[in-house]
Scaffold this active site. Structure first.
Site, PDB file in Angstrom:
ATOM      1  N   GLU A   1      -7.426  -1.598   1.901  1.00  0.00           N
ATOM      2  CA  GLU A   1      -8.130  -0.686   2.798  1.00  0.00           C
ATOM      3  C   GLU A   1      -9.077  -1.414   3.753  1.00  0.00           C
ATOM      4  OE1 GLU A   1      -9.749   2.651   0.727  1.00  0.00           O
ATOM      5  OE2 GLU A   1      -7.772   3.293   0.048  1.00  0.00           O
TER       6      GLU A   1
ATOM      7  N   GLU B   1      -2.355   3.651  -5.051  1.00  0.00           N
ATOM      8  CA  GLU B   1      -3.309   4.547  -5.707  1.00  0.00           C
ATOM      9  C   GLU B   1      -2.848   5.968  -5.455  1.00  0.00           C
ATOM     10  OE1 GLU B   1      -7.398   4.339  -4.548  1.00  0.00           O
ATOM     11  OE2 GLU B   1      -7.594   2.201  -5.021  1.00  0.00           O
TER      12      GLU B   1
END
Length: 432
Positions: free
Chosen positions: A150, A252
Protein backbone atom coordinates in the site's frame (compact mmCIF):
# COMPACT_ATOMS: atom_id res chain seq x y z
CA UNK A 1 29.92 -59.11 0.10
CA UNK A 2 29.34 -56.39 2.67
CA UNK A 3 26.10 -56.74 4.58
CA UNK A 4 25.05 -53.74 6.65
CA UNK A 5 24.15 -54.45 10.23
CA UNK A 6 20.66 -53.92 11.54
CA UNK A 7 21.83 -50.89 13.52
CA UNK A 8 23.30 -49.37 10.34
CA UNK A 9 20.03 -49.89 8.49
CA UNK A 10 18.09 -48.27 11.31
CA UNK A 11 20.44 -45.29 11.38
CA UNK A 12 20.13 -44.82 7.61
CA UNK A 13 16.35 -45.11 7.80
CA UNK A 14 16.20 -42.61 10.63
CA UNK A 15 18.40 -40.22 8.65
CA UNK A 16 16.09 -40.50 5.65
CA UNK A 17 13.07 -39.82 7.83
CA UNK A 18 14.70 -36.77 9.37
CA UNK A 19 15.75 -35.43 5.96
CA UNK A 20 12.20 -35.69 4.59
CA UNK A 21 10.20 -34.55 7.58
CA UNK A 22 10.42 -30.91 6.49
CA UNK A 23 10.02 -31.62 2.76
CA UNK A 24 7.58 -29.31 1.03
CA UNK A 25 7.19 -28.65 -2.67
CA UNK A 26 8.56 -25.29 -3.81
CA UNK A 27 6.25 -22.76 -5.48
CA UNK A 28 6.97 -21.38 -8.94
CA UNK A 29 5.20 -19.04 -11.36
CA UNK A 30 4.21 -19.94 -14.87
CA UNK A 31 2.15 -17.40 -16.75
CA UNK A 32 -0.74 -16.29 -14.53
CA UNK A 33 -0.61 -19.29 -12.18
CA UNK A 34 1.31 -20.55 -9.17
CA UNK A 35 2.42 -24.18 -9.36
CA UNK A 36 4.01 -26.64 -6.97
CA UNK A 37 7.03 -28.65 -8.06
CA UNK A 38 4.82 -31.67 -8.67
CA UNK A 39 2.90 -29.71 -11.30
CA UNK A 40 -0.30 -28.89 -9.42
CA UNK A 41 -1.78 -25.40 -9.48
CA UNK A 42 -1.43 -23.71 -6.10
CA UNK A 43 -4.29 -21.73 -4.55
CA UNK A 44 -3.58 -19.55 -1.53
CA UNK A 45 -5.70 -20.08 1.58
CA UNK A 46 -3.84 -17.67 3.77
CA UNK A 47 -3.79 -15.86 7.11
CA UNK A 48 -2.16 -12.52 7.96
CA UNK A 49 0.23 -13.38 10.80
CA UNK A 50 2.01 -10.63 12.74
CA UNK A 51 1.97 -11.33 16.46
CA UNK A 52 4.70 -8.82 17.27
CA UNK A 53 5.85 -5.67 15.49
CA UNK A 54 9.31 -6.80 14.50
CA UNK A 55 9.25 -10.54 13.78
CA UNK A 56 6.74 -13.29 14.66
CA UNK A 57 8.93 -16.02 13.15
CA UNK A 58 11.55 -16.31 15.89
CA UNK A 59 9.48 -18.17 18.52
CA UNK A 60 9.43 -21.83 17.43
CA UNK A 61 7.23 -23.00 20.30
CA UNK A 62 4.54 -20.46 19.42
CA UNK A 63 4.85 -21.20 15.72
CA UNK A 64 4.30 -24.92 16.37
CA UNK A 65 1.08 -24.22 18.26
CA UNK A 66 -0.19 -21.79 15.66
CA UNK A 67 0.82 -23.87 12.65
CA UNK A 68 -1.03 -26.93 13.95
CA UNK A 69 -4.25 -24.95 14.42
CA UNK A 70 -3.85 -23.27 11.03
CA UNK A 71 -3.63 -26.70 9.43
CA UNK A 72 -6.87 -27.65 11.16
CA UNK A 73 -8.41 -24.44 9.84
CA UNK A 74 -7.44 -25.40 6.30
CA UNK A 75 -4.81 -22.69 5.77
CA UNK A 76 -1.80 -23.33 3.55
CA UNK A 77 -0.18 -19.88 3.66
CA UNK A 78 0.73 -17.07 6.03
CA UNK A 79 1.62 -13.49 5.26
CA UNK A 80 4.14 -11.76 7.53
CA UNK A 81 4.60 -8.00 7.23
CA UNK A 82 7.86 -7.42 9.12
CA UNK A 83 10.80 -9.68 9.96
CA UNK A 84 14.34 -9.26 11.21
CA UNK A 85 16.67 -10.77 8.62
CA UNK A 86 19.23 -11.48 11.34
CA UNK A 87 16.84 -13.59 13.42
CA UNK A 88 16.83 -17.38 13.64
CA UNK A 89 13.80 -18.46 11.61
CA UNK A 90 14.53 -22.14 11.14
CA UNK A 91 12.31 -23.42 13.97
CA UNK A 92 9.27 -21.46 12.80
CA UNK A 93 9.77 -22.11 9.10
CA UNK A 94 10.16 -25.84 9.80
CA UNK A 95 7.04 -25.83 11.95
CA UNK A 96 4.98 -24.25 9.18
CA UNK A 97 6.52 -26.51 6.52
CA UNK A 98 5.62 -29.59 8.56
CA UNK A 99 2.02 -28.44 8.46
CA UNK A 100 2.04 -27.69 4.73
CA UNK A 101 2.07 -23.92 5.18
CA UNK A 102 3.91 -21.47 2.93
CA UNK A 103 5.11 -17.91 3.58
CA UNK A 104 4.64 -14.67 1.68
CA UNK A 105 6.86 -12.10 3.42
CA UNK A 106 7.23 -8.35 3.04
CA UNK A 107 10.85 -7.33 2.46
CA UNK A 108 10.58 -3.90 4.06
CA UNK A 109 10.33 -2.77 7.65
CA UNK A 110 9.42 0.51 9.35
CA UNK A 111 12.77 2.07 8.44
CA UNK A 112 13.00 0.92 4.81
CA UNK A 113 9.45 0.96 3.45
CA UNK A 114 8.59 3.28 0.59
CA UNK A 115 6.27 6.15 1.46
CA UNK A 116 4.32 8.26 -1.00
CA UNK A 117 4.95 11.46 0.97
CA UNK A 118 8.74 11.07 1.00
CA UNK A 119 9.39 8.86 -1.93
CA UNK A 120 12.71 7.42 -3.04
CA UNK A 121 14.45 4.16 -3.79
CA UNK A 122 18.04 3.83 -2.65
CA UNK A 123 20.86 1.41 -1.90
CA UNK A 124 20.02 1.30 1.81
CA UNK A 125 16.58 -0.03 1.00
CA UNK A 126 17.83 -2.50 -1.61
CA UNK A 127 20.46 -3.86 0.79
CA UNK A 128 17.84 -4.39 3.49
CA UNK A 129 15.40 -6.04 1.09
CA UNK A 130 18.17 -8.27 -0.24
CA UNK A 131 19.11 -9.33 3.28
CA UNK A 132 15.56 -10.51 3.97
CA UNK A 133 15.38 -12.32 0.64
CA UNK A 134 18.71 -14.04 1.31
CA UNK A 135 17.51 -15.21 4.71
CA UNK A 136 14.22 -16.67 3.52
CA UNK A 137 15.45 -18.06 0.19
CA UNK A 138 16.89 -21.02 2.08
CA UNK A 139 13.44 -22.21 3.13
CA UNK A 140 11.48 -24.21 0.56
CA UNK A 141 8.16 -22.95 1.93
CA UNK A 142 8.95 -19.32 1.09
CA UNK A 143 6.39 -18.82 -1.67
CA UNK A 144 6.91 -15.16 -2.51
CA UNK A 145 8.01 -11.72 -1.34
CA UNK A 146 6.48 -8.25 -1.42
CA UNK A 147 8.52 -5.16 -2.29
CA UNK A 148 5.82 -2.92 -0.86
CA UNK A 149 2.46 -2.77 0.85
CA UNK A 150 0.00 0.00 0.00
CA UNK A 151 2.65 2.52 -1.01
CA UNK A 152 -0.13 4.19 -3.00
CA UNK A 153 -3.24 4.92 -0.95
CA UNK A 154 -5.04 7.62 -2.96
CA UNK A 155 -5.85 8.51 -6.55
CA UNK A 156 -3.31 11.34 -6.71
CA UNK A 157 -0.36 9.13 -5.74
CA UNK A 158 0.11 7.17 -8.97
CA UNK A 159 3.50 8.86 -9.33
CA UNK A 160 4.81 6.28 -6.83
CA UNK A 161 4.20 3.34 -9.17
CA UNK A 162 7.57 3.57 -11.01
CA UNK A 163 9.37 3.29 -7.66
CA UNK A 164 7.51 0.08 -6.85
CA UNK A 165 8.47 -1.31 -10.23
CA UNK A 166 12.09 -0.19 -9.77
CA UNK A 167 12.25 -1.98 -6.42
CA UNK A 168 10.97 -5.19 -8.03
CA UNK A 169 13.49 -4.81 -10.86
CA UNK A 170 16.44 -4.48 -8.49
CA UNK A 171 15.33 -7.22 -6.10
CA UNK A 172 14.89 -9.61 -9.04
CA UNK A 173 18.30 -8.61 -10.39
CA UNK A 174 19.88 -9.34 -6.99
CA UNK A 175 18.05 -12.67 -6.78
CA UNK A 176 19.24 -13.74 -10.19
CA UNK A 177 22.80 -12.48 -9.70
CA UNK A 178 23.11 -14.78 -6.67
CA UNK A 179 21.70 -17.77 -8.58
CA UNK A 180 18.86 -18.05 -6.09
CA UNK A 181 15.74 -19.95 -6.99
CA UNK A 182 13.28 -17.63 -8.64
CA UNK A 183 11.16 -16.75 -5.62
CA UNK A 184 8.28 -14.66 -7.02
CA UNK A 185 8.56 -10.92 -6.36
CA UNK A 186 5.33 -8.92 -6.13
CA UNK A 187 3.42 -6.03 -4.59
CA UNK A 188 0.41 -5.71 -2.26
CA UNK A 189 -1.86 -2.83 -3.31
CA UNK A 190 -4.57 -0.84 -1.61
CA UNK A 191 -7.92 -1.23 -3.34
CA UNK A 192 -8.34 2.17 -4.99
CA UNK A 193 -11.26 1.95 -7.40
CA UNK A 194 -10.14 4.95 -9.46
CA UNK A 195 -6.76 3.34 -10.18
CA UNK A 196 -8.21 0.05 -11.38
CA UNK A 197 -6.91 -1.53 -13.52
CA UNK A 198 -4.15 0.96 -14.36
CA UNK A 199 -1.92 0.17 -11.38
CA UNK A 200 -2.01 -3.59 -11.74
CA UNK A 201 -1.50 -3.33 -15.50
CA UNK A 202 1.40 -0.89 -15.22
CA UNK A 203 3.27 -3.11 -12.77
CA UNK A 204 2.99 -6.08 -15.17
CA UNK A 205 3.22 -4.36 -18.56
CA UNK A 206 6.07 -4.34 -21.04
CA UNK A 207 8.14 -7.04 -22.69
CA UNK A 208 11.14 -6.57 -20.39
CA UNK A 209 10.22 -9.12 -17.76
CA UNK A 210 13.20 -8.07 -15.65
CA UNK A 211 11.32 -4.82 -14.92
CA UNK A 212 7.85 -6.22 -14.19
CA UNK A 213 6.33 -7.96 -11.19
CA UNK A 214 6.11 -11.73 -10.89
CA UNK A 215 2.69 -11.38 -9.21
CA UNK A 216 0.24 -8.69 -8.11
CA UNK A 217 -2.03 -8.73 -5.07
CA UNK A 218 -4.79 -6.56 -3.67
CA UNK A 219 -5.95 -5.69 -0.16
CA UNK A 220 -9.72 -5.61 -0.69
CA UNK A 221 -12.49 -5.42 1.89
CA UNK A 222 -15.39 -5.00 -0.50
CA UNK A 223 -17.53 -8.02 0.40
CA UNK A 224 -19.21 -7.07 3.68
CA UNK A 225 -21.95 -9.10 5.34
CA UNK A 226 -24.77 -10.44 3.17
CA UNK A 227 -23.39 -9.38 -0.17
CA UNK A 228 -22.90 -11.06 -3.52
CA UNK A 229 -20.43 -11.45 -6.35
CA UNK A 230 -22.03 -8.56 -8.26
CA UNK A 231 -23.03 -6.31 -5.36
CA UNK A 232 -19.67 -6.50 -3.61
CA UNK A 233 -17.67 -5.40 -6.61
CA UNK A 234 -15.87 -8.73 -6.96
CA UNK A 235 -17.33 -9.05 -10.44
CA UNK A 236 -15.44 -5.90 -11.44
CA UNK A 237 -12.22 -7.23 -9.89
CA UNK A 238 -12.63 -10.34 -12.03
CA UNK A 239 -13.40 -8.33 -15.15
CA UNK A 240 -10.25 -6.27 -14.70
CA UNK A 241 -8.07 -9.35 -14.23
CA UNK A 242 -9.48 -11.87 -16.72
CA UNK A 243 -6.64 -11.42 -19.22
CA UNK A 244 -3.93 -10.65 -16.66
CA UNK A 245 -0.61 -12.28 -17.50
CA UNK A 246 0.81 -12.85 -13.98
CA UNK A 247 -0.74 -14.39 -10.85
CA UNK A 248 -3.15 -12.18 -8.93
CA UNK A 249 -4.68 -12.78 -5.50
CA UNK A 250 -6.18 -10.98 -2.50
CA UNK A 251 -3.36 -10.25 -0.04
CA UNK A 252 -5.87 -9.05 2.57
CA UNK A 253 -9.60 -9.59 2.81
CA UNK A 254 -12.25 -10.27 5.43
CA UNK A 255 -14.48 -7.24 6.03
CA UNK A 256 -15.87 -7.26 9.58
CA UNK A 257 -18.43 -4.47 9.58
CA UNK A 258 -21.15 -7.12 9.76
CA UNK A 259 -20.39 -9.62 12.48
CA UNK A 260 -19.93 -12.47 12.77
CA UNK A 261 -17.97 -12.90 9.56
CA UNK A 262 -19.31 -15.71 7.39
CA UNK A 263 -16.56 -15.48 4.73
CA UNK A 264 -19.08 -16.10 1.96
CA UNK A 265 -16.77 -14.32 -0.45
CA UNK A 266 -14.46 -17.34 -0.39
CA UNK A 267 -16.97 -19.27 -2.48
CA UNK A 268 -16.61 -16.68 -5.23
CA UNK A 269 -12.81 -16.55 -5.03
CA UNK A 270 -12.33 -20.33 -5.13
CA UNK A 271 -15.40 -21.11 -7.22
CA UNK A 272 -16.48 -20.78 -10.84
CA UNK A 273 -16.64 -16.97 -10.73
CA UNK A 274 -12.95 -16.27 -10.02
CA UNK A 275 -10.84 -19.43 -9.62
CA UNK A 276 -9.77 -19.46 -13.26
CA UNK A 277 -8.19 -16.02 -12.78
CA UNK A 278 -7.45 -15.47 -9.08
CA UNK A 279 -4.99 -17.55 -7.07
CA UNK A 280 -6.70 -17.31 -3.69
CA UNK A 281 -6.88 -15.01 -0.70
CA UNK A 282 -5.25 -14.12 2.61
CA UNK A 283 -7.63 -13.46 5.50
CA UNK A 284 -6.92 -10.59 7.85
CA UNK A 285 -5.92 -11.68 10.53
CA UNK A 286 -4.77 -14.42 12.92
CA UNK A 287 -4.62 -12.67 16.30
CA UNK A 288 -7.53 -10.95 18.01
CA UNK A 289 -6.83 -7.29 18.76
CA UNK A 290 -8.78 -4.10 19.34
CA UNK A 291 -9.87 -4.09 15.70
CA UNK A 292 -11.85 -7.35 16.09
CA UNK A 293 -10.37 -9.01 13.01
CA UNK A 294 -8.84 -11.95 14.86
CA UNK A 295 -9.51 -15.63 14.16
CA UNK A 296 -7.92 -16.71 17.44
CA UNK A 297 -7.00 -15.23 20.81
CA UNK A 298 -4.33 -16.12 23.34
CA UNK A 299 -6.51 -15.25 26.29
CA UNK A 300 -8.63 -12.45 27.65
CA UNK A 301 -7.51 -8.86 27.32
CA UNK A 302 -5.73 -7.59 30.42
CA UNK A 303 -5.12 -4.19 31.94
CA UNK A 304 -1.50 -3.32 31.09
CA UNK A 305 -1.28 -1.11 34.16
CA UNK A 306 -1.87 -4.04 36.50
CA UNK A 307 -0.21 -6.96 34.68
CA UNK A 308 3.57 -7.26 34.50
CA UNK A 309 5.03 -7.48 30.96
CA UNK A 310 1.59 -7.16 29.36
CA UNK A 311 1.51 -5.74 25.82
CA UNK A 312 0.59 -2.05 25.82
CA UNK A 313 -2.76 -2.82 24.17
CA UNK A 314 -3.56 -5.58 26.69
CA UNK A 315 -4.00 -8.39 24.13
CA UNK A 316 -1.82 -11.45 24.87
CA UNK A 317 0.45 -12.45 21.99
CA UNK A 318 1.69 -15.85 23.08
CA UNK A 319 0.16 -19.02 24.45
CA UNK A 320 -2.34 -21.59 23.31
CA UNK A 321 -4.39 -20.21 20.41
CA UNK A 322 -8.12 -20.42 21.02
CA UNK A 323 -10.51 -20.03 18.06
CA UNK A 324 -12.72 -16.95 18.04
CA UNK A 325 -16.26 -18.21 17.62
CA UNK A 326 -17.95 -18.41 15.20
CA UNK A 327 -15.51 -16.71 12.81
CA UNK A 328 -12.90 -19.47 12.97
CA UNK A 329 -15.40 -22.26 12.35
CA UNK A 330 -17.16 -20.23 9.63
CA UNK A 331 -13.91 -19.86 7.68
CA UNK A 332 -13.00 -23.49 8.28
CA UNK A 333 -16.37 -24.61 6.91
CA UNK A 334 -16.00 -22.43 3.83
CA UNK A 335 -12.49 -23.61 3.00
CA UNK A 336 -13.37 -27.27 3.59
CA UNK A 337 -15.81 -27.20 0.68
CA UNK A 338 -13.66 -25.14 -1.69
CA UNK A 339 -10.95 -27.19 -3.36
CA UNK A 340 -10.43 -26.02 -6.93
CA UNK A 341 -8.17 -28.37 -8.85
CA UNK A 342 -7.06 -25.75 -11.36
CA UNK A 343 -4.90 -26.89 -14.23
CA UNK A 344 -1.86 -29.13 -14.39
CA UNK A 345 1.33 -27.29 -15.26
CA UNK A 346 2.03 -29.79 -18.03
CA UNK A 347 -1.29 -28.90 -19.67
CA UNK A 348 -1.02 -25.14 -19.18
CA UNK A 349 0.11 -22.88 -22.00
CA UNK A 350 1.23 -19.35 -21.14
CA UNK A 351 -0.54 -17.70 -24.03
CA UNK A 352 -1.48 -14.39 -22.40
CA UNK A 353 0.56 -11.40 -23.61
CA UNK A 354 1.85 -8.81 -21.14
CA UNK A 355 -0.71 -6.37 -19.82
CA UNK A 356 -1.09 -3.22 -21.91
CA UNK A 357 0.63 -0.24 -20.32
CA UNK A 358 -1.99 2.35 -19.28
CA UNK A 359 -2.03 5.66 -21.08
CA UNK A 360 -1.05 8.73 -19.13
CA UNK A 361 -4.21 10.58 -18.08
CA UNK A 362 -3.95 13.90 -16.19
CA UNK A 363 -5.87 13.82 -12.92
CA UNK A 364 -6.05 10.03 -12.97
CA UNK A 365 -3.07 7.95 -14.08
CA UNK A 366 -0.11 10.32 -14.13
CA UNK A 367 2.66 7.94 -15.14
CA UNK A 368 4.28 7.80 -18.56
CA UNK A 369 5.01 4.11 -19.14
CA UNK A 370 7.59 5.01 -21.77
CA UNK A 371 9.75 6.85 -19.25
CA UNK A 372 12.65 4.91 -17.72
CA UNK A 373 12.21 3.59 -14.20
CA UNK A 374 14.00 5.40 -11.36
CA UNK A 375 17.56 4.31 -10.78
CA UNK A 376 18.94 3.55 -7.35
CA UNK A 377 19.37 6.82 -5.48
CA UNK A 378 16.54 8.72 -7.18
CA UNK A 379 13.86 10.47 -5.21
CA UNK A 380 10.56 11.92 -6.35
CA UNK A 381 10.17 15.67 -6.78
CA UNK A 382 6.68 17.13 -7.14
CA UNK A 383 5.49 18.62 -10.41
CA UNK A 384 7.37 21.68 -11.66
CA UNK A 385 6.00 24.66 -13.52
CA UNK A 386 6.08 22.52 -16.66
CA UNK A 387 3.56 20.20 -15.08
CA UNK A 388 5.91 17.20 -15.10
CA UNK A 389 7.24 15.44 -12.05
CA UNK A 390 10.96 14.81 -11.83
CA UNK A 391 13.39 12.58 -9.98
CA UNK A 392 16.52 13.65 -8.13
CA UNK A 393 19.34 11.80 -6.41
CA UNK A 394 19.07 11.12 -2.69
CA UNK A 395 20.89 8.75 -0.38
CA UNK A 396 18.77 9.13 2.74
CA UNK A 397 17.18 6.09 4.32
CA UNK A 398 13.45 5.59 4.10
CA UNK A 399 11.45 7.15 6.90
CA UNK A 400 8.26 5.53 8.20
CA UNK A 401 5.07 7.48 8.71
CA UNK A 402 2.75 7.28 11.66
CA UNK A 403 0.04 5.86 9.42
CA UNK A 404 2.28 3.03 8.30
CA UNK A 405 3.18 2.22 11.87
CA UNK A 406 -0.42 2.14 13.03
CA UNK A 407 -1.32 -1.30 11.72
CA UNK A 408 0.19 -4.61 10.80
CA UNK A 409 -0.69 -4.02 7.19
CA UNK A 410 -0.43 -0.26 7.12
CA UNK A 411 -3.68 -0.73 5.30
CA UNK A 412 -6.09 1.53 3.56
CA UNK A 413 -9.03 -0.64 2.65
CA UNK A 414 -11.49 0.36 -0.05
CA UNK A 415 -11.71 3.77 -1.70
CA UNK A 416 -15.19 5.22 -1.43
CA UNK A 417 -16.37 2.61 1.09
CA UNK A 418 -16.40 3.05 4.87
CA UNK A 419 -15.66 -0.58 5.63
CA UNK A 420 -13.59 -0.37 8.75
CA UNK A 421 -10.30 1.40 8.04
CA UNK A 422 -10.49 2.94 11.48
CA UNK A 423 -10.99 -0.51 12.96
CA UNK A 424 -7.97 -1.94 11.17
CA UNK A 425 -5.90 1.03 12.28
CA UNK A 426 -6.59 0.05 15.88
CA UNK A 427 -4.50 -3.06 15.32
CA UNK A 428 -0.95 -2.81 16.65
CA UNK A 429 -1.34 0.77 17.88
CA UNK A 430 1.36 -0.15 20.35
CA UNK A 431 3.86 -0.18 17.47
CA UNK A 432 4.00 3.61 17.60
Amino acid sequence: MYKPSLSTILILALGLAVSTVHAISKITVKGSKFFTEDGNQFYIKGIAYQLTPDDPLVNPDQCKLDAALMKDLGANTIRVYHVDARGDHKGCMDAFAENGIYLFVDLDDFDTQMNYDNLYWNQTQLDAYSEVLTEFEKYDNTAGVFVGNEVITRLNQSYAAPYIKAAARDVKAFRDSKNMRKIPVGYSAADIAELRPMLQNYLACGTNYAESLDFFSLNAYEWCGHSSYAKSGYSMLEKNATDYNIPIFLSETGCNTNRPRDFADQAAIFGKDMANTWSGAIIYEWIEEQNNYGLISYGAKVDPSTVTDAPPDGFPRTGTPTPVSPDFSNLKSQWATLTPSGVKESAYATSKPPAECPAMTPGAWEVDAKSPLPSIGQGYVAATSTGMATASATQGSASPTATKKGTASGGNEVAGMAVGLAAVMLGFVWWL
